[in-house]
Structure formats: structure tokens, C-alpha cells
Design a protein around this motif. Structure first.
Motif, PDB file in Angstrom:
ATOM      1  N   ILE A  32      64.616  51.138  51.268  1.00  0.00           N
ATOM      2  CA  ILE A  32      64.436  51.347  49.824  1.00  0.00           C
ATOM      3  C   ILE A  32      64.245  50.002  49.134  1.00  0.00           C
ATOM      4  O   ILE A  32      63.345  49.849  48.289  1.00  0.00           O
ATOM      5  N   SER A  33      65.050  49.034  49.501  1.00  0.00           N
ATOM      6  CA  SER A  33      64.952  47.699  48.903  1.00  0.00           C
ATOM      7  C   SER A  33      63.611  47.052  49.235  1.00  0.00           C
ATOM      8  O   SER A  33      62.995  46.396  48.384  1.00  0.00           O
ATOM      9  N   ARG A  36      61.004  48.704  47.086  1.00  0.00           N
ATOM     10  CA  ARG A  36      61.191  48.304  45.685  1.00  0.00           C
ATOM     11  C   ARG A  36      60.698  46.871  45.459  1.00  0.00           C
ATOM     12  O   ARG A  36      60.114  46.567  44.419  1.00  0.00           O
ATOM     13  N   ASP A  37      60.898  46.001  46.427  1.00  0.00           N
ATOM     14  CA  ASP A  37      60.402  44.622  46.325  1.00  0.00           C
ATOM     15  C   ASP A  37      58.873  44.599  46.267  1.00  0.00           C
ATOM     16  O   ASP A  37      58.278  43.844  45.478  1.00  0.00           O
ATOM     17  N   VAL A  39      56.936  46.963  45.209  1.00  0.00           N
ATOM     18  CA  VAL A  39      56.548  47.523  43.904  1.00  0.00           C
ATOM     19  C   VAL A  39      56.732  46.478  42.802  1.00  0.00           C
ATOM     20  O   VAL A  39      55.877  46.321  41.923  1.00  0.00           O
ATOM     21  N   SER A  40      57.830  45.752  42.848  1.00  0.00           N
ATOM     22  CA  SER A  40      58.116  44.737  41.824  1.00  0.00           C
ATOM     23  C   SER A  40      57.098  43.603  41.844  1.00  0.00           C
ATOM     24  O   SER A  40      56.776  43.019  40.805  1.00  0.00           O
ATOM     25  N   ARG A  48      58.482  54.214  38.165  1.00  0.00           N
ATOM     26  CA  ARG A  48      59.936  54.205  38.276  1.00  0.00           C
ATOM     27  C   ARG A  48      60.354  53.414  39.524  1.00  0.00           C
ATOM     28  O   ARG A  48      59.608  53.360  40.507  1.00  0.00           O
ATOM     29  N   LYS A  49      61.558  52.852  39.470  1.00  0.00           N
ATOM     30  CA  LYS A  49      62.047  52.091  40.618  1.00  0.00           C
ATOM     31  C   LYS A  49      63.404  52.598  41.117  1.00  0.00           C
ATOM     32  O   LYS A  49      64.071  51.928  41.895  1.00  0.00           O
ATOM     33  N   ASP A  50      63.781  53.802  40.672  1.00  0.00           N
ATOM     34  CA  ASP A  50      65.049  54.370  41.131  1.00  0.00           C
ATOM     35  C   ASP A  50      64.921  54.829  42.587  1.00  0.00           C
ATOM     36  O   ASP A  50      63.818  55.002  43.123  1.00  0.00           O
ATOM     37  N   ASP A  51      66.057  55.040  43.238  1.00  0.00           N
ATOM     38  CA  ASP A  51      66.063  55.397  44.653  1.00  0.00           C
ATOM     39  C   ASP A  51      65.292  56.684  44.936  1.00  0.00           C
ATOM     40  O   ASP A  51      64.564  56.777  45.932  1.00  0.00           O
ATOM     41  N   MET A  54      61.587  56.048  45.038  1.00  0.00           N
ATOM     42  CA  MET A  54      61.222  55.307  46.242  1.00  0.00           C
ATOM     43  C   MET A  54      61.249  56.227  47.463  1.00  0.00           C
ATOM     44  O   MET A  54      60.370  56.173  48.325  1.00  0.00           O
TER      45      MET A  54
END
Length: 243
Positions: A32-33, A36-37, A39-40, A48-51, A54
Motif C-alpha cells: 500500500i505504501s 501511495r508513493d 501516486v504521490s 484519493r490516497k486512503d488504504d 489503494m
């Protein structure tokens, strides 16, 4: 036939063990991290960046962050290009459409845990509702379903009930609307998807055979017609070629 993620045997020796990741809190947090990285780092991707968000892409990509990210980018590039085909309102703003109940999420799931969505196209009032409003309402339901953990894990089955389908609806199903709507469904991050067509007639079969060739090969393989007499699942593609 269902839409499935690639198996470990076909994706290389270093493919992640999906079950180990799904039920290992540490490994799950890591993938997940990682997504998210990615995506960031993509500044133009506003999502959205919530779990849960993802995970809808990770579960559809067998927990491969890079593959999940590429799918996400593809979906949102498509959305930016065809914005009017996607829901942009809150559920409360679809109150009139929702009251018609031509698209509903069924309470019970199928035997494999898939979410069931019923679309009764014969209940659409074409005097009050445009095809584009129906497309956007469908998008609203799909977005809600994709946030469910069980649906992310098991997929979805869409039942298209053509009983009582008004013939005037077909004049709105232009090649462009048909192709873009089909591509949108094909790109969604489902783990598995089947589309079952029920309550057809010989006339509807002929009309569907006109629309069917416009669909992409990816979505075609998930469409099945259910024969009301034999209850057999028939391949619409085979029927199209035989008409």
C-alpha cells in the motif's frame, strides 16, 4: 469466463504470493505504501490516497504496486478525456433516478462472494431519463461497490435484464456511447467480472448482435446470455456469428 489477475506461474518467479500479502499486515502495509508513493510522485494524478482506494487497484493487480499504478493512470487519463461518462454528483442529486430502481445492488452475493448488480433496462423511462444519466448512475453504483473489501477480493457480476426493453432506447445507443461505456467497464479495477444477459427475445438478439461487434475483445469475453429454458450460459459472441 471471468476477468482474473495473472497467475503467479505466468508472471515470473518473483511475482508476489497474493494470499501471503492479503493476510500479512506488514506486507500489506508495504505494498500500500509503495503504491501511495507512486501516486504521490505523479503530481497530475488527483485521486484519493486512503488504504481502501489503494487496495481496489492492488487487489485487481495481484498486489503489484507498479502494475496497479499503471492501471490507475490509465483509468484516470480515460476519465479526463471522457468526463461526461463518469459520475460527478453526490447520491442525493440522483434522487429522481434512484427512485426508478432500474439499477440496484442486490443484498445477497453469489456463491463465490461476488457483489451482484441488477440493471433492469426495461424500467428506464426514456421520456424522463437520458442515456448519459443512466451511464453516470451506473458509475455511481460501481464506485460504491469498488470500495467494499469483499467485492475487491471476489469481484462483481452484473445482470442485464432486457425484459420490456423499450425499442426507442436503441436510438440513443450510438457507436460512440457503446464503445466508450464498454471501455470504461473493461478498465475498472475488478478482480473478476461477469456480465449476464437475461430475458432476451429473437428481436432483441438481433438488435444486440448489431451492438456487440462494437465492443472491445476484453469486455466481450465476460458477456454471457442465460437461456431461460435450459438455464445454460451461452456465449453471445457465438450467437452473433451464427445470426
Amino acid at each position: 469466463m471471468s476477468k482474473k489477475g495473472k497467475s503467479n506461474s505466468s508472471s515470473g518467479a518473483h511475482a508476489p504470493d497474493e494470499r501471503n500479502i492479503e493476510y500479512n499486515e506488514g506486507k500489506l502495509h508495504d505494498v500500500i505504501s509503495s503504491l501511495r508513493d507512486l501516486v504521490s510522485e505523479e503530481k497530475k494524478l488527483k485521486v484519493r490516497k486512503d488504504d481502501s482506494f489503494m487496495l481496489r487497484y492492488l487487489r485487481a493487480s495481484d498486489f503489484r504496486p507498479k502494475e496497479a499504478f499503471e492501471k490507475m493512470v490509465k483509468v484516470y487519463k480515460f476519465k479526463a478525456k471522457h468526463e461526461k461518462y463518469f459520475c460527478s454528483k453526490s447520491p442525493s442529486e440522483y434522487k429522481e433516478l434512484l427512485s426508478q430502481n432500474f439499477i440496484t445492488i442486490l443484498e445477497d452475493r453469489d456463491e463465490t462472494g461476488r457483489r451482484l448488480i441488477l440493471a433492469k433496462l426495461g424500467d428506464i423511462d426514456t421520456n424522463k431519463t437520458s442515456v448519459m444519466e443512466c451511464v453516470r448512475l451506473n458509475d455511481l453504483w460501481m464506485e460504491l461497490a469498488m470500495d467494499e473489501e469483499e467485492t475487491q477480493k471476489n469481484g462483481i457480476a452484473i445482470i442485464l435484464d432486457l425484459g420490456g426493453l423499450p425499442m426507442r432506447l436503441f436510438k440513443f445507443l450510438t457507436p460512440k456511447v457503446t464503445i466508450i461505456s464498454a471501455l470504461k467497464e473493461e478498465m475498472r479495477p475488478w478482480k473478476k467480472i461477469d456480465i449476464h444477459v437475461v430475458n432476451t427475445s429473437s428481436l432483441l438478439d438481433k438488435l444486440v448482435s448489431i451492438v456487440y461487434p462494437l465492443l472491445g475483445s476484453g469486455i466481450k469475453q465476460h458477456v454471457r446470455k442465460i437461456d431461460p429454458f435450459s438455464r445454460a450460459r451461452l456465449d453471445i459472441g457465438a450467437q452473433v456469428h451464427s445470426t
